[in-house]
Motif scaffolding. Structure first.
Motif, PDB file in Angstrom:
ATOM      1  N   GLN A 196       0.804  -1.251   0.102  1.00  0.00           N
ATOM      2  CA  GLN A 196      -0.092  -0.160  -0.009  1.00  0.00           C
ATOM      3  C   GLN A 196       0.900   1.220  -0.052  1.00  0.00           C
ATOM      4  N   ASN A 197       2.175   1.026   0.067  1.00  0.00           N
ATOM      5  CA  ASN A 197       3.053   2.254  -0.098  1.00  0.00           C
ATOM      6  C   ASN A 197       2.938   3.251   1.004  1.00  0.00           C
ATOM      7  N   ARG A 241      -8.136   9.343  -0.169  1.00  0.00           N
ATOM      8  CA  ARG A 241      -7.031   9.642  -0.634  1.00  0.00           C
ATOM      9  C   ARG A 241      -7.500   9.465  -2.205  1.00  0.00           C
ATOM     10  N   SER A 279      -5.999  10.052  -4.868  1.00  0.00           N
ATOM     11  CA  SER A 279      -4.881   9.337  -5.891  1.00  0.00           C
ATOM     12  C   SER A 279      -4.861   7.854  -5.572  1.00  0.00           C
ATOM     13  N   LYS A 280      -5.604   7.204  -4.672  1.00  0.00           N
ATOM     14  CA  LYS A 280      -5.489   5.966  -4.260  1.00  0.00           C
ATOM     15  C   LYS A 280      -7.025   5.300  -4.309  1.00  0.00           C
ATOM     16  N   SER A 294      -3.053   8.423 -11.200  1.00  0.00           N
ATOM     17  CA  SER A 294      -1.666   8.634 -10.496  1.00  0.00           C
ATOM     18  C   SER A 294      -0.742   7.341 -10.492  1.00  0.00           C
ATOM     19  N   GLU A 295       0.153   7.419 -10.017  1.00  0.00           N
ATOM     20  CA  GLU A 295       1.305   6.471  -9.797  1.00  0.00           C
ATOM     21  C   GLU A 295       0.682   5.372  -8.820  1.00  0.00           C
ATOM     22  N   ASP A 296      -0.048   5.853  -7.663  1.00  0.00           N
ATOM     23  CA  ASP A 296      -0.744   5.040  -6.669  1.00  0.00           C
ATOM     24  C   ASP A 296      -1.763   4.228  -7.255  1.00  0.00           C
ATOM     25  N   HIS A 297      -2.527   4.960  -8.240  1.00  0.00           N
ATOM     26  CA  HIS A 297      -3.525   4.010  -8.973  1.00  0.00           C
ATOM     27  C   HIS A 297      -3.061   2.978  -9.587  1.00  0.00           C
ATOM     28  N   LYS A 319      -0.181   1.281  -9.170  1.00  0.00           N
ATOM     29  CA  LYS A 319       0.214   0.428  -7.915  1.00  0.00           C
ATOM     30  C   LYS A 319      -1.299  -0.343  -7.479  1.00  0.00           C
ATOM     31  N   LEU A 320      -2.020   0.273  -7.252  1.00  0.00           N
ATOM     32  CA  LEU A 320      -3.267  -0.300  -6.860  1.00  0.00           C
ATOM     33  C   LEU A 320      -3.886  -1.281  -7.915  1.00  0.00           C
ATOM     34  N   GLU A 357       4.713   0.777 -14.249  1.00  0.00           N
ATOM     35  CA  GLU A 357       4.377  -0.255 -13.160  1.00  0.00           C
ATOM     36  C   GLU A 357       4.309  -1.618 -13.535  1.00  0.00           C
TER      37      GLU A 357
END
Ligand SMILES: [Zn+2]
Length: 592
Positions: free
Chosen positions: A73-74, A229, A231-232, A279-282, A284-285, A317
């Protein structure tokens, strides 16, 4: 502090936790799957319920439930602790946690109450219901997606929440109400169709609202709050996650109505980033759930730009990406209404590889470009081709147009040389930038310990022989290899008074060094631990003692011991091995 962690470790099953994101199959005592931390082709990722740890034998990534959540989950340790504590139902002693459980509960209550409020107002508003009808949102869709309506009346929600006992100052933090200059509160969303936003676990974290009529802003979304959040969180994730299928593919669209339209059209793996670009977090998810993403954006220039960005973020990613642009002027919502479900499904299936997609876009711009610029860009794009087949296809197609060379195969070769030049250059750059990968050889550990030494530690690790294993493991001088001596010391340090009880998962963290925790869990993975018996252990220890005597004798002979050590060894030897000493005595006078 350690108590809370122990409690959480005891309550959370690592196999279940990891299994939510990775397909695991049982193999003996461990579970195996494809490693999420590197491009894994053969399952090299193992999870052990016994140790409460995971480990990849290929890239070396390893840890416990907390490391898992932090990595995946970073997040920082404190966040991982909170997440897992919540899941385990463990109350954390207050130590500067930003949101105490009581506040969190009130927040969730306010969100739920707001959803109920919006749902009830949709039922009451003829205007909103007529709008839904026009958009083709039938009763079932409204129910499935919990769509509601925020009435035009300013303060309606604020009054309602206050009446229900919620503190409006707290509700303001949730992006539900806003404070005016007189200290009163008004609603954030007015005259809007409301879409509840749930995170991947299905928790209600935010709202998005769309104006019924024309006007600006057309959409309003919650900004980041304690619960949300942006972005997540991906809209539709809590539903889409059940539909990624065995080809592990998600479809990325632009807005709520697109997500809903896709799901209605049978594309149940659709989701969207909300009011924000991907986003990068998206990414990653998504990476945790799927291998491939089909980007289904509008074909207008804004859509294309967004698609370009999404391609680079998702590819970075490690996701496979395809781009499917909607027919001009359509989005999934209008397409579903105008052409039916099959048209939406078809649009998803026509996704192009990023190189094909970019080449297609380049060709469209070609008439406005200078020849040199076109060829430079084309070669640059082709250098990214994922395989030779795709590259050859483009080279063949472009060769006939290559300026200055009429012979097609020569033109093809010339183009390929240009592509290779770029590839070599970026290869060099990659090598320079490559992070140092921790090399890990699983066999090494076993190689560093003698088989007799291994038996003692395995005895320590098996519940039945733990007590005797613990006793022997602490006799430092039984061991010869440097690693065994380190393990022996670590066991003595971690468990000075008594052997630990229960599964290693419960006590493994008592080893102070992470490295030692990993060494111990590696030892546990050895299946030969099953063949232990009391006699076998006793015989092995006997063997180690004999070896120790030989070692001591050797050292006495070498004469490089100080007097005290020499005395100690001699006494031991005299007691256990008088024969060995007798032989020794004959050639030099060892005994004083
Ligand atoms: Zn790995």
């Amino acid at each position: 502090m350690a108590d809370e962690r122990d409690e959480i470790r005891a309550r959370i099953d690592i196999v279940e936790l990891v299994g939510r994101e990775i397909h695991l199959t049982q193999q003996g005592k461990t579970w195996k799957g494809l490693c999420p931390f590197h491009q894994d082709k053969n399952p090299s990722f193992t999870v052990s319920r016994q140790t409460g740890r995971y480990k990849c034998w290929s890239c070396g990534e390893s840890g416990d439930i907390f490391n898992w959540v932090m990595k995946r989950q970073n997040v920082e340790f404190a966040d991982a602790l909170r997440t897992l504590a919540k899941e385990a139902g463990v109350t954390l002693a207050s130590r500067g946690t930003p949101v105490p459980p009581s506040v969190r509960q009130a927040q969730e209550g306010a969100m739920d109450e707001t959803l109920t409020f919006f749902r009830e107002h949709l039922a009451k508003s003829t205007m909103a219901r007529e709008y839904c009808e026009r958009r083709g949102l039938d009763e079932e869709t409204l129910k499935t997606w919990e769509i509601g309506y925020a009435p035009e009346v300013s303060g309606a929600l604020a009054v309602h929440l206050k009446k229900k006992g919620f503190t409006l100052a707290e509700c303001k933090k949730l992006f539900l109400v806003e404070e005016d200059s007189q200290g009163g509160y008004f609603d954030k969303f007015r005259g809007r169709l409301m879409f509840p936003i749930r995170d991947e676990k299905g928790a209600l974290v935010a709202f998005g609202g769309r104006l019924l009529g024309d006007g600006v802003p057309k959409y309003i979304n919650s900004s980041d709050t304690d619960l949300y959040r942006k972005s997540k969180v991906l809209y539709g994730m809590s539903r889409a996650r059940h539909n990624f299928g065995k080809d592990r593919r998600a479809v990325l669209v632009e807005g709520y109505l697109d997500v809903i339209a896709c799901h209605r059209a049978g594309v149940g793996s659709a989701l969207a980033s909300l009011g924000t670009s991907l986003s990068e977090d998206h990414a990653k998810l998504l990476k945790r759930w799927v291998e491939e993403v089909v980007i289904l954006y509008d074909s207008d220039s804004a859509g294309q730009k967004a698609a370009d960005r999404a391609v680079s973020i998702l590819s970075a990613e490690g996701l496979r990406v395809r781009v499917a642009l909607m027919p001009s002027g359509e989005d999934p919502d209008t397409l579903l209404r105008n052409a039916g479900p099959a048209a939406v499904q078809q649009a998803v299936e026509t996704g192009l590889s990023p190189v094909d997609y970019k080449m297609q876009a380049l060709e469209l711009k070609r008439p406005q470009m200078a020849a040199e610029q076109f060829w430079n860009t084309a070669v640059q794009l082709l250098a990214d081709a994922p395989n030779e087949m795709e590259l050859d296809r483009h080279l063949l197609r472009l060769a006939g147009q290559y300026p200055g060379i009429t012979d097609v195969s020569r033109a093809q070769q010339a183009l390929r040389r240009e592509v290779n030049k770029i590839r070599t250059r970026s290869q060099d750059k990659k090598v320079e930038q490559a992070p140092t990968v921790r090399a890990f050889q699983p066999k090494q550990l076993q190689g560093e310990l003698s088989s007799a030494e291994l038996v003692v530690f395995r005895a320590f690790l098996s519940p039945e022989y733990r007590r005797s294993g613990w006793m022997f493991a602490r006799s430092r001088d039984l061991f010869e290899s440097a690693l065994a001596i380190r393990i022996s010391d670590a066991i003595t340090q971690a468990f000075p008074g008594a052997a630990p009880e229960g599964e290693p998962a419960v006590w493994l963290h008592q080893f102070q060094q992470e490295e030692m925790r990993q060494i111990i869990s590696d030892l546990l993975l050895d299946v030969r631990a099953d063949h232990l018996t009391e006699t076998y252990i006793a015989d092995t220890v006997e063997l180690l003692k004999q070896k120790r005597e030989k070692r001591q004798l050797r050292q006495i002979r070498k004469g490089n011991l100080d007097t005290a050590k020499r005395q100690e060894y001699l006494l031991k030897l005299r007691e256990h091995k008088p024969d060995a000493l007798k032989k020794q005595q004959s050639d030099d006078s060892l005994l004083d």
